[in-house]
Scaffold this active site. Structure first.
Site, mmCIF file in Angstrom:
data_model
loop_
_atom_site.group_PDB
_atom_site.id
_atom_site.type_symbol
_atom_site.label_atom_id
_atom_site.label_comp_id
_atom_site.label_asym_id
_atom_site.label_seq_id
_atom_site.Cartn_x
_atom_site.Cartn_y
_atom_site.Cartn_z
ATOM 1 N N THR A 97 0.884 -1.183 0.000
ATOM 2 C CA THR A 97 0.000 0.000 0.000
ATOM 3 C C THR A 97 0.918 1.228 0.000
ATOM 4 O O THR A 97 1.024 1.933 0.997
ATOM 5 C CB THR A 97 -0.922 0.018 1.240
ATOM 6 N N PHE A 255 13.418 3.662 20.851
ATOM 7 C CA PHE A 255 13.188 4.734 19.874
ATOM 8 C C PHE A 255 13.642 6.096 20.404
ATOM 9 O O PHE A 255 13.020 7.123 20.154
ATOM 10 C CB PHE A 255 11.702 4.781 19.472
ATOM 11 N N GLY A 259 19.405 9.893 14.800
ATOM 12 C CA GLY A 259 19.930 9.271 13.579
ATOM 13 C C GLY A 259 19.848 10.250 12.428
ATOM 14 O O GLY A 259 19.599 11.448 12.626
ATOM 15 N N CYS A 266 7.748 1.877 5.849
ATOM 16 C CA CYS A 266 6.482 2.152 6.543
ATOM 17 C C CYS A 266 6.335 3.576 7.084
ATOM 18 O O CYS A 266 5.360 4.263 6.756
ATOM 19 C CB CYS A 266 6.290 1.162 7.686
ATOM 20 N N LYS A 327 17.714 0.321 7.997
ATOM 21 C CA LYS A 327 18.083 -0.029 9.366
ATOM 22 C C LYS A 327 18.978 -1.257 9.300
ATOM 23 O O LYS A 327 19.092 -1.885 8.240
ATOM 24 C CB LYS A 327 16.838 -0.297 10.216
HETATM 25 P P1 NAD Z 1 6.424 -6.091 0.003
HETATM 26 O O1 NAD Z 1 6.549 -5.165 -1.125
HETATM 27 O O2 NAD Z 1 7.649 -6.656 0.651
HETATM 28 O O3 NAD Z 1 5.511 -7.343 -0.401
HETATM 29 C C1 NAD Z 1 4.320 -7.237 -1.078
HETATM 30 C C2 NAD Z 1 4.208 -8.410 -2.036
HETATM 31 O O4 NAD Z 1 2.911 -8.374 -2.636
HETATM 32 C C3 NAD Z 1 5.215 -8.371 -3.177
HETATM 33 O O5 NAD Z 1 5.929 -9.588 -3.205
HETATM 34 C C4 NAD Z 1 4.356 -8.192 -4.421
HETATM 35 O O6 NAD Z 1 4.884 -8.860 -5.562
HETATM 36 C C5 NAD Z 1 3.050 -8.807 -3.978
HETATM 37 N N1 NAD Z 1 1.878 -8.364 -4.728
HETATM 38 C C6 NAD Z 1 1.583 -7.148 -5.225
HETATM 39 N N2 NAD Z 1 0.396 -7.157 -5.846
HETATM 40 C C7 NAD Z 1 -0.073 -8.412 -5.748
HETATM 41 C C8 NAD Z 1 -1.247 -9.070 -6.204
HETATM 42 N N3 NAD Z 1 -2.180 -8.400 -6.885
HETATM 43 N N4 NAD Z 1 -1.406 -10.388 -5.938
HETATM 44 C C9 NAD Z 1 -0.457 -11.089 -5.267
HETATM 45 N N5 NAD Z 1 0.675 -10.506 -4.810
HETATM 46 C C10 NAD Z 1 0.862 -9.202 -5.041
HETATM 47 O O7 NAD Z 1 5.540 -5.318 1.083
HETATM 48 P P2 NAD Z 1 5.570 -5.509 2.668
HETATM 49 O O8 NAD Z 1 6.716 -4.761 3.232
HETATM 50 O O9 NAD Z 1 5.394 -6.938 2.977
HETATM 51 O O10 NAD Z 1 4.245 -4.687 3.066
HETATM 52 C C11 NAD Z 1 2.954 -5.179 2.791
HETATM 53 C C12 NAD Z 1 1.961 -4.374 3.623
HETATM 54 O O11 NAD Z 1 2.249 -4.567 5.019
HETATM 55 C C13 NAD Z 1 2.037 -2.867 3.397
HETATM 56 O O12 NAD Z 1 0.752 -2.329 3.544
HETATM 57 C C14 NAD Z 1 2.907 -2.389 4.555
HETATM 58 O O13 NAD Z 1 2.651 -1.060 4.908
HETATM 59 C C15 NAD Z 1 2.479 -3.319 5.664
HETATM 60 N N6 NAD Z 1 3.481 -3.523 6.700
HETATM 61 C C16 NAD Z 1 4.791 -3.654 6.369
HETATM 62 C C17 NAD Z 1 5.734 -3.882 7.382
HETATM 63 C C18 NAD Z 1 7.190 -3.999 7.049
HETATM 64 O O14 NAD Z 1 7.999 -3.874 7.966
HETATM 65 N N7 NAD Z 1 7.571 -4.230 5.819
HETATM 66 C C19 NAD Z 1 5.321 -3.977 8.710
HETATM 67 C C20 NAD Z 1 3.963 -3.877 9.001
HETATM 68 C C21 NAD Z 1 3.052 -3.638 7.984
#
Ligand code: NAD
Length: 437
Positions: A97, A255, A259, A266, A327
């Site tokens: 997102t 936190f 830095g 995020c 990080k």
């Molecule tokens: P990411 O980019 O690492 O992974 C997302 C995956 O979704 C990718 O592999 C992408 O190819 C896949 N994807 C995209 N469109 C798709 C579809 N239509 N069908 C199937 N797969 C699809 O993202 P992330 O870091 O895992 O974050 C995902 C969500 O979680 C975001 O909303 C983010 O804000 C939230 N989030 C992330 C973290 C973090 O530390 N990364 C922590 C908490 C929440």
């Protein structure tokens, strides 16, 4: 109670960790992604991301037959010709997102998956949104699905990259929000073995918890970075100040380290999204706005320090960068503050060579203009200044006397206050930190 079939759509940092951890808890999980090469690698046991403990869990899950990988959401929910498969009971959306127009969260991937699966979902199945999404998304997803028999639940994720598996399996809390109590309880039950405090609430409040928490953390970091600047001007030491603050249990020690500015996949996007959400609701949120402004100023201040260590101009100066990832403990470069600083140094004509344990080679479109090396001595060679931009503990153990021998000038600007100044001084470097004398 183990679930016979959970689908996880999106196999990135959140989805892959979710799938592997739920399988380790005894559930049967199918992870789907649109990225075919990622799925092929995973089937061979090759991790697409750096995350401690993840490979072991994925391989155990696959060996036990509880974890599978497929291409596309459709195959995770209704595999072609597989009528003997158990029907999917819970579908987790873990898709990106990212920051969209005007700072708003771009919900295209969530909407795309909703369209793709709406007619495939078995009766009574629960769709869970784990992606970070604005208030109202559960209701909107329910509308897009157009299915009265399918509940949509909000279950935000709080894991931190670099300790994702540990965080998922040892959460501070689990938040589950739905306007249908039975669906919320079914989702909460998936985590029952973790014994974590669980908040069952309505969907809107659950969606808001994630933004409220992330923006609070961003604000805390901006506060500390501003405090560091003030300490520097007044001759106080921010390390002593934050230690003194952190003993107060209302504040806590976490936190509180200054830095080069906060970043990552995020905090920046979620802060901008909450600003946009506030604007749309006609609510002025100056506190949040100031946190963002302070963050922009922080990276500029780090560039000022590096420039003055180079004698007032960066043009043609060689800067050795220690750290590129946002990080320590991750390979994630998304919105890394290290790259923000690097970009500003490049704009002023510096030549950059970087060493980072999580980023061993150039990443086209991301590290352009920076020479990425696997050898810290190459980053230090003929450097006018070395700048620590990521808090990798490995940097403490570098052979600093050897780096001093190859550097052109011996100054380290430590934007993370990571290194021991005495060790550096003994090696012949002068050390410049943040918020200290
Ligand atoms: P990411 O980019 O690492 O992974 C997302 C995956 O979704 C990718 O592999 C992408 O190819 C896949 N994807 C995209 N469109 C798709 C579809 N239509 N069908 C199937 N797969 C699809 O993202 P992330 O870091 O895992 O974050 C995902 C969500 O979680 C975001 O909303 C983010 O804000 C939230 N989030 C992330 C973290 C973090 O530390 N990364 C922590 C908490 C929440």
């Amino acid at each position: 109670m183990f679930v016979r079939r959970i689908a996880v759509i999106g196999t990135g940092y959140v989805g892959l960790t979710t799938g592997a951890c739920l399988a380790s808890l005894g559930h049967h999980v199918v992870c789907a992604d649109v990225d075919r090469s990622k799925i092929e690698k995973l089937r061979e046991g090759v991790m697409p991301i750096m995350e401690p403990g993840l490979a072991e869990l994925v391989n155990e899950g696959m060996a036990a037959g509880r974890l599978k990988f497929v291409v596309g959401a459709r195959d995770a929910i209704a595999p072609a010709g597989a009528c003997e498969e158990d029907p999917v009971e819970v579908v987790f959306l873990c898709v990106p997102t990212p920051m969209g127009e005007g700072g708003a969260a771009d919900l295209a991937a969530v909407e795309e998956v909703a369209h793709e699966v709406r007619d495939l979902l078995p009766r009574g199945c629960v769709v869970v949104n784990k992606s970070t999404v604005p208030v109202g998304t559960a209701a909107r997803t329910k509308q897009l699905l157009g299915r009265r028999d399918v509940a949509v639940v909000s279950n935000p994720e709080f894991l931190r990259e670099g300790s994702a598996v540990h965080d998922f399996l040892n959460p501070d809390r689990i938040v589950v929000g739905c306007d249908q109590q039975d669906a919320a309880e079914r989702v909460a039950a998936l985590y029952s073995r973790l014994g974590a405090p669980t908040l069952l609430t309505d969907a809107a409040s659950s969606e808001m918890v994630k933004y409220a928490a992330n923006c609070f953390l961003a604000m805390k970091l901006s506060y500390v970075n501003a405090m560091a600047e003030l300490c520097e001007r007044l001759g106080a030491d921010v390390h002593e100040v934050t230690e003194g603050m952190g003993y107060d249990r209302r504040i806590g020690q976490a936190f509180l380290s200054p830095g080069p500015g906060w970043g990552g996949s995020c905090l920046p996007k979620d802060t901008h999204a909450l600003m946009q959400i506030s604007d749309a609701a006609g609510f002025d949120f100056p506190l949040l706005h100031a946190s963002l402004q302070t963050n922009v100023a922080q990276s500029a201040r780090m560039v000022d320090k590096i420039r003055s260590a180079c004698g007032g101009s960066l043009a043609g100066k060689r800067v050795g960068l220690l750290g590129l990832t946002f990080k320590a403990g991750t390979d994630d470069l998304r919105d890394s503050p290290a790259l923000t600083v690097a970009g500003k140094l490049l704009e002023e004509g510096a030549e950059l060579t970087a060493f980072d344990p999580g980023c061993r080679a150039s990443v086209p479109g991301v590290t352009d203009g920076i020479t990425v090396t696997e050898d810290p001595a190459v980053a230090a060679k003929d450097a006018d200044v070395l700048a620590v931009l990521t808090e990798w503990p490995e940097f403490r153990a570098l052979d600093w006397p050897a780096l001093a021998r190859v550097a052109s000038h011996r100054t380290v600007v430590d934007t993370r206050n990571l290194l021991d100044p005495d060790v550096l001084r003994r090696a012949g470097f002068s050390w410049v930190g943040v918020g200290c004398r």
